[in-house]
Design an enzyme around this catalytic site. Structure first.
Site, PDB file in Angstrom:
ATOM      1  N   CYS B  54       0.824  -1.218   0.000  1.00 36.92           N
ATOM      2  CA  CYS B  54       0.000   0.000   0.000  1.00 36.92           C
ATOM      3  C   CYS B  54       0.853   1.263   0.000  1.00 36.92           C
ATOM      4  O   CYS B  54       0.391   2.327  -0.371  1.00 36.92           O
ATOM      5  CB  CYS B  54      -0.954  -0.011   1.185  1.00 36.92           C
ATOM      6  N   GLN B 120       6.620  -5.139   9.014  1.00 29.92           N
ATOM      7  CA  GLN B 120       5.746  -5.823   8.060  1.00 29.92           C
ATOM      8  C   GLN B 120       6.378  -5.913   6.666  1.00 29.92           C
ATOM      9  O   GLN B 120       6.220  -6.908   5.975  1.00 29.92           O
ATOM     10  CB  GLN B 120       4.443  -5.031   7.966  1.00 29.92           C
ATOM     11  N   GLN B 124       6.714  -8.761   3.373  1.00 28.67           N
ATOM     12  CA  GLN B 124       6.203  -8.460   2.029  1.00 28.67           C
ATOM     13  C   GLN B 124       7.303  -8.630   0.974  1.00 28.67           C
ATOM     14  O   GLN B 124       7.057  -9.169  -0.105  1.00 28.67           O
ATOM     15  CB  GLN B 124       5.639  -7.029   1.992  1.00 28.67           C
TER      16      GLN B 124
END
Lengths: 274, 426
Positions: B54, B120, B124
């Site tokens: 994102c 995070q 990814q």
């Protein structure tokens, strides 16, 4: 053997200082690399201390618990050992700098004042004495730890109340853990010291025919132990906890240590029954 | 030794584009697969890795002609996503060589993230690599880059405080609770208010092991609805005192104009609880909990400002770790650069050896007819092979000598390629 033991005895405080410095670096967040390596470092320190106790025992040809200084060294060893076990259990190193500093003070008192003459007092080479002394010392260790955990509780409680959420707050364990450890240590101390004192009385009865010898140390130890028992029972019934209990535990110990310390320093060897 | 890495990245991230643009150019898993196949099948790229989250979409490509490759890929991506952003120089960035490797390491370590030090992104990047590797879209350079990146990330995480301390307000509440109770699994939470704020905070505690969450609200219907979602019990606000006796953590977020929890309520309860710790989080504005209760032994009250202060101070702490983290990343980029140089040297040496071997074989072939029968054939073969090995070794020695100086190293390699006419053939 004597020389080897002396070298270890004199180097031990330096080793303690090095380990405390490592804990200081971790505590002040100056290093993260060392944070995961404290357990083997501490284990090394404990092993060195154990070697010192054993070699001294061989060097003076008796159990190294017969003098005040030996007792201090043994308490320091027990504190470090118990802390090592608790550190492995909770994976928190925040209390290390405080607990090990306390052990260092005892070790300093011990290392540079040791007598290297073999013990001649028949009372102190008796086997019952060894058990009595070991248990008493372990009892004192547990009570010392209870006081340290209580002090840390007070600090952490203060941090939370005043929103001082810096290094000290981050490094110290949770409040309820400190409280639990403090009360468990008090109970352990009462049991061990109680058995130790009882054995001491028994030994006195066997050796000198007096179950209650008129020795100031014996009297003080009995009184202190009794006060701890009464305090523990009272606070358990009243369900005291938190800050109030931490203050009681800490100041109770201070009185014990100051009182006991003064009396111990007033006499030359552990038990001179007149 | 800089800028010899045949690597280039084109990207759009939170640093260069707003969320509307980022979501427009983001590649779905299927689109990523299509892109990987296209890049490795239809362009000059030897390998690639695509990262689309994102906060960023980045395409790393490796190969001898990476600059032209990017120029081929960008318009194709525009077509794929039906947009123009990939060729818009104002919002895209292109980084090449060692700087691209450094950027990759920074991304994987969370240093280029919207929230500094977040973890995070590592997962990814790993997922993206696994996907590309699975589609045979990576080459030796990309594989090595990923390895070095992961190692750098691990070292940054182990040796700095870049990812330490919470940087989210709701998690700050959980962390504080842990500093009071250590284990939250047996603790009871009471939500005062049944709005979105209380609900979100409750989920955060649930994610962190809390099992018992009850709800107290003025409107019983709303309390029941939320309690059902959280598998807890619902209470009327009038029963607050009774419920608080059994509660360890209170999260209050009502729209009340007056204090909902006052010192008069807490004082007798605290006595009944024998001063067992009670942690209260006031997320409401105006505040729901009377600050007077802080004076009670065993009661800890934190409001929204307090939690935001924690987050702010943690972020400051993380920022201070940037130089230390950058130093670690630089070490790995330098190592990666050395690996690339060694790899290119091995290629040059390999080409040189093959070329000299061909020459040797040709010469031996010509000599064969002039040699007497059974005469010296193997001795001559051994002799020529030994001469060639000595020549090659001499070149390796001289390349290693200048390996620390990128310019000299480049000149040396070019000289070898030119003298032996290797570049035209390979």
């Amino acid at each position: 053997m004597k020389e080897f033991s002396q070298i270890i005895s004199y180097s031990l405080p330096i080793l303690y200082m090095v380990v405390i410095y490592i804990y200081y670096l971790i505590f002040t967040e100056k290093t993260k690399t060392l944070a995961n390596k404290t357990t083997p470092i501490l284990l090394f320190l404990v092993v060195c201390h154990l070697i010192e106790i054993i070699t001294r025992s061989i060097a003076i040809d008796s159990m190294p618990l017969s003098t005040t200084h030996d007792a201090y060294a043994f308490i320091a060893f027990s504190i470090t050992l118990v802390y090592l076990i608790s550190e492995i259990g909770i994976k928190s190193r925040g209390a290390g700098i405080f607990i090990l500093s306390f052990a260092l003070i005892l070790e300093l008192l011990s290392s540079y004042n040791m007598s290297w003459e073999p013990e001649t007092n028949p009372l102190l080479v008796d086997k019952t004495f060894a058990i009595h002394a070991s248990l008493s010392i372990m009892g004192y260790t547990a009570l010392s730890l209870a006081a340290i955990y209580a002090l840390l509780y007070i600090l952490q409680n203060n941090n939370l109340k005043k929103r001082n959420l810096g290094n000290l707050f981050m490094q110290l364990p949770a409040l309820n853990y400190l409280e639990r450890m403090s009360s468990r240590s008090v109970l352990t101390g009462i049991i061990l010291l109680g058995i130790g004192i009882l054995l001491g009385h028994y030994q006195a009865h066997v050796m000198i025919g007096e179950f209650w010898p008129k020795d100031i140390k014996v009297i003080v130890s009995d009184v202190v132990w009794l006060l701890y028992v009464v305090g523990f029972v009272f606070t358990s019934i009243k369900k005291w906890r938190g800050e109030k209990m931490a203050y009681l535990s800490f100041y109770g110990f201070l009185i014990l240590i100051v009182g006991g310390g003064i009396i111990i320093y007033m006499s030359n060897s552990f038990h001179k029954f007149n | 030794m800089r800028d010899q890495i045949p690597l280039r990245v084109i990207g759009i991230s939170h640093n260069t584009a707003p969320v509307e643009v980022r979501e427009k150019v983001a590649l779905s898993e299927d689109e990523q697969m299509i892109a990987i196949k296209h890049i490795t099948g239809n362009t000059d790229a030897d390998g690639c890795i695509l990262l689309s989250t994102c906060n960023r979409t980045e395409i790393y490509v490796s190969g001898p002609n990476v600059n032209t490759t990017i120029d081929q890929i960008a318009p194709w991506l525009n077509e794929l996503k039906n947009c123009v952003e990939y060729t818009d120089r104002n919002i895209t960035y292109q980084i090449h060589g060692s700087e691209a490797a450094e950027h990759f390491c920074k991304v994987i370590a969370g240093m280029d993230s919207l929230i500094l030090g977040e973890q995070q992104i590592t997962g990814q990047v790993k997922d993206s690599y696994d996907m590309t590797h699975g589609l045979k879209g990576t080459d030796a350079l990309i594989n090595k880059l990923f390895n070095f990146g992961m190692q750098a990330k691990k070292k940054v995480h182990n040796e700095t405080f870049l990812s330490d301390g919470t940087v989210s307000v709701s998690f700050a509440g959980v962390e504080l609770a842990r500093k009071i109770f250590s284990d939250l699994s047996d603790k009871k939470i009471l939500l005062i208010g049944a709005g979105k704020t209380a609900e979100l905070a409750a989920y955060h505690f649930q994610e962190n092991g809390v099992k018992h969450i009850n709800v107290a609200n003025r409107t019983m219907e709303n309390a029941t609805e939320l309690a059902k979602k959280l598998h807890g019990k619902a209470y009327q606000l009038d029963n607050l005192a009774r419920v608080l006796e059994e509660t360890d953590i209170v999260i209050s977020a009502t729209s009340s104009e007056t204090y909902v929890v006052t010192a008069d309520i807490i004082r007798p309860i605290s006595k009944m609880r024998h001063h067992r710790p009670l942690f209260l989080i006031d997320l409401a504005i105006p505040r729901d909990i009377d600050p007077e209760i802080e004076k009670i032994d065993g009661v800890f009250l934190y409001n929204l400002d307090d939690l935001q202060d924690i987050v702010k101070s943690n972020l400051e702490k993380r920022k201070k770790e940037i130089p230390k983290a950058m130093k670690i990343i630089q070490e790995y980029v330098d190592e990666f650069q050395q690996w690339v140089s060694m790899n290119s040297m091995n290629n040059v040496v390999g080409m040189l050896k093959s070329k000299l071997d061909v020459l040797r074989m040709n010469e031996l072939e010509r000599l064969k007819s002039k040699l007497p029968q059974n005469g010296y054939k193997s001795e001559i073969e051994n002799l020529t092979e030994s001469i060639i090995n000595k020549v090659v070794r001499q070149h390796v020695k001289s390349l290693k000598k200048v390996a620390h100086d990128p310019e000299q190293y480049r000149q040396q390699v070019e000289m070898i390629l030119r003298i032996y006419e290797l570049d035209s053939e390979n």
